[in-house]
Design a protein around this motif. Structure first.
Motif, mmCIF file in Angstrom:
data_model
loop_
_atom_site.group_PDB
_atom_site.id
_atom_site.type_symbol
_atom_site.label_atom_id
_atom_site.label_comp_id
_atom_site.label_asym_id
_atom_site.label_seq_id
_atom_site.Cartn_x
_atom_site.Cartn_y
_atom_site.Cartn_z
ATOM 1 N N THR A 147 -4.586 1.782 0.574
ATOM 2 C CA THR A 147 -4.820 1.305 1.934
ATOM 3 C C THR A 147 -6.203 0.678 2.086
ATOM 4 O OG1 THR A 147 -3.378 3.060 2.758
ATOM 5 C CG2 THR A 147 -4.774 1.957 4.362
ATOM 6 N N VAL B 45 2.154 1.970 5.315
ATOM 7 C CA VAL B 45 1.630 2.922 4.331
ATOM 8 C C VAL B 45 2.779 3.816 3.893
ATOM 9 C CG1 VAL B 45 0.008 4.808 3.922
ATOM 10 C CG2 VAL B 45 -0.663 2.898 5.384
ATOM 11 N N PRO B 46 3.024 3.942 2.577
ATOM 12 C CA PRO B 46 2.227 3.434 1.471
ATOM 13 C C PRO B 46 2.300 1.910 1.339
ATOM 14 C CG PRO B 46 4.257 4.393 0.649
ATOM 15 C CD PRO B 46 4.203 4.715 2.102
#
Length: 471
Positions: free
Chosen positions: A425, A454-455
């Motif tokens: 991130t 995210v991921p």
């Protein structure tokens, strides 16, 4: 930042085949090129694609290439090079035979004329410019009277209004063209005369069996069957084109404006890019300026919410292709300036987290007066969800996938950039911020809003908003 939000698609043809013309058209504002496989050869298009990609790379402009398959479109066969004038009151014979047409006989690319035509039925040629009435059917030929005349040239469209034509949605020629187009690296495949979501499913299966690339599918809405099945077609397609020429022949022309607005509304709701096409600046095929009605038509398509507006003959065979693109660009910029004061955002959908996050990101960006909304994306989904909100804040999409960058070139308000894959991130944020600095989108002291998943590098996981002030 005063970027044009509505994208411009130009149709490739002899008028823009020279590299110098391609460069001028791209500089004038082209975001995508449509390759019409109803005309031209694979060898010609191989050269065209190479030239377009080379010029786009030199210009540093993401550009989408659209392979437009002919589909079950019925066309006039070979006619004299100068065309044939069909005069009102004259009789003419339509035939399925492969012959050279003349003033007495017109060949068409449909094998069963005798099976579908009946006395009294209408036949429309060249997008309805020429009208015939069937007098009698003899074997595979139909003798007709010209009710409204005009000049008929080779390869012009043929329509049988009110007659349900049973033809495979994808022909043998389409399959050959598809194989070539995928090998040549197109970004979108458009299929003409789609009638149901099943047609899209068939094309998608063919695409996926031939390439591992994420080639997207455009559904062309051109007939009554597509109108009846419009909701499922939009849900199944990746993008939609409102092809108003044939649509205005297949349904009453006074109904086309309603369906244009309704299809655009549904596409925006579903985050599907929508293209409004056909006869937008048609007088510019011959004239250096458009009619006032054409300028209003382009503006109306933008008011309706089109992601992209398309030029056809204006750039393919017109005398003023660069001027046509410039004209469309000016109309779009002027219309968007008014829209920025009037447009209201669609309500936040409860269908998914991605919908809610995208809606919130736009609200936050506008409330803060942010300089840009950044959408790192691996599949393009995040960028399209934000695009559908039609935010006043500029939108920057960042993807490690070249195909996705090119495909986003037709999405409303999206400025797509290529980045290297992010490790995590923090790395994704750093890469996104670097793009804004390096391209003059934001500078020290400016705030930007980042929405992503995210991921990282996982499609369809938009679940994060970050507000960042540049140091």
């Amino acid at each position: 930042m005063a970027e044009r939000r509505t994208k411009i698609i130009v149709t490739y043809g002899p008028a823009v085949e020279a590299e110098s013309q391609l460069r001028r058209v791209i500089d004038a504002g082209a975001n995508a090129f449509r390759l019409n496989f109803s005309h031209g050869t694979h060898n010609e298009y191989a050269q065209a694609i190479a030239r377009i990609r080379a010029v786009a790379a030199e210009s540093g402009v993401p550009l989408a290439l659209i392979a437009d398959l002919q589909g079950p479109k019925i066309r006039v066969g070979d006619m004299p090079a100068e065309g044939v004038e069909l005069r009102k009151g004259k009789t003419v014979t339509l035939t399925s035979r492969r012959i050279k047409g003349d003033g007495e006989t017109v060949p068409v690319s449909f094998p069963d004329l005798g099976g579908v035509l009946r006395q009294g039925k209408k036949v429309l040629l060249d997008d309805g410019r020429i009208t015939l009435k069937v007098l009698e059917v003899q074997g595979g030929d139909a003798n007709c009277r010209v009710m409204m005349g005009g000049l008929l040239e080779s390869r012009r469209g043929v329509n049988f209004p009110g007659i349900d034509i049973k033809a495979p949605p994808i022909s043998g020629k389409d399959r050959q063209d598809l194989d070539f187009a995928l090998q040549a690296g197109v970004d979108y495949v458009a299929l003409s005369f789609i009638s149901s979501a099943d047609d899209i499913g068939m094309l998608r299966s063919l695409v996926e069996s031939r390439t591992e690339r994420r080639v997207r599918i455009i559904a062309k809405i051109e007939n009554q069957e597509a109108i009846r099945n419009i909701t499922s077609i939009i849900a199944t397609a990746d993008a939609v084109m409102i092809a108003r020429g044939d649509l205005g022949v297949e349904i009453p022309p006074e109904r086309v404006p309603y369906w244009q607005k309704e299809i655009i509304r549904q596409c925006i709701s579903s985050a599907r890019p929508v293209i409004t096409a056909t006869q937008m600046l048609e007088s510019m095929i011959e004239d250096p300026v458009p009619t006032r009605a054409e300028a209003s038509d382009v503006a109306n398509a933008i008011y309706d919410g089109s992601d992209a507006i398309m030029l056809s003959g204006e750039t393919a065979i017109g005398r003023y292709p660069v001027r046509a693109v410039n004209t469309m660009h000016r109309i779009a910029r002027t219309t968007e300036a008014a829209l920025s004061r009037e447009r209201t955002r669609p309500g936040a959908s409860r269908a998914s987290v991605s919908d809610a996050i995208s809606h919130a990101a736009c609200e936050i960006a506008e409330s803060l007066g942010a300089q840009a909304i950044l959408t790192p994306t691996s599949s393009g989904s995040t960028a399209l969800q934000v695009s559908r909100q039609r935010a006043s804040v500029p939108q920057v999409a960042l993807s490690p996938e070249k195909d996705v960058v090119n495909q986003l070139a037709i999405a409303w308000g999206v400025m797509p950039f290529m980045i290297n894959p992010a490790r995590d991130t923090d790395d994704m944020f750093e890469k996104a911020i670097a793009v804004t600095r390096d391209n003059g989108i934001a500078q020290s002291g400016d705030e930007i809003v980042i929405t992503a998943g995210v991921p990282v590098n996982v499609a369809g996981t938009t679940n994060l908003i970050k507000v960042h002030r540049l140091d």
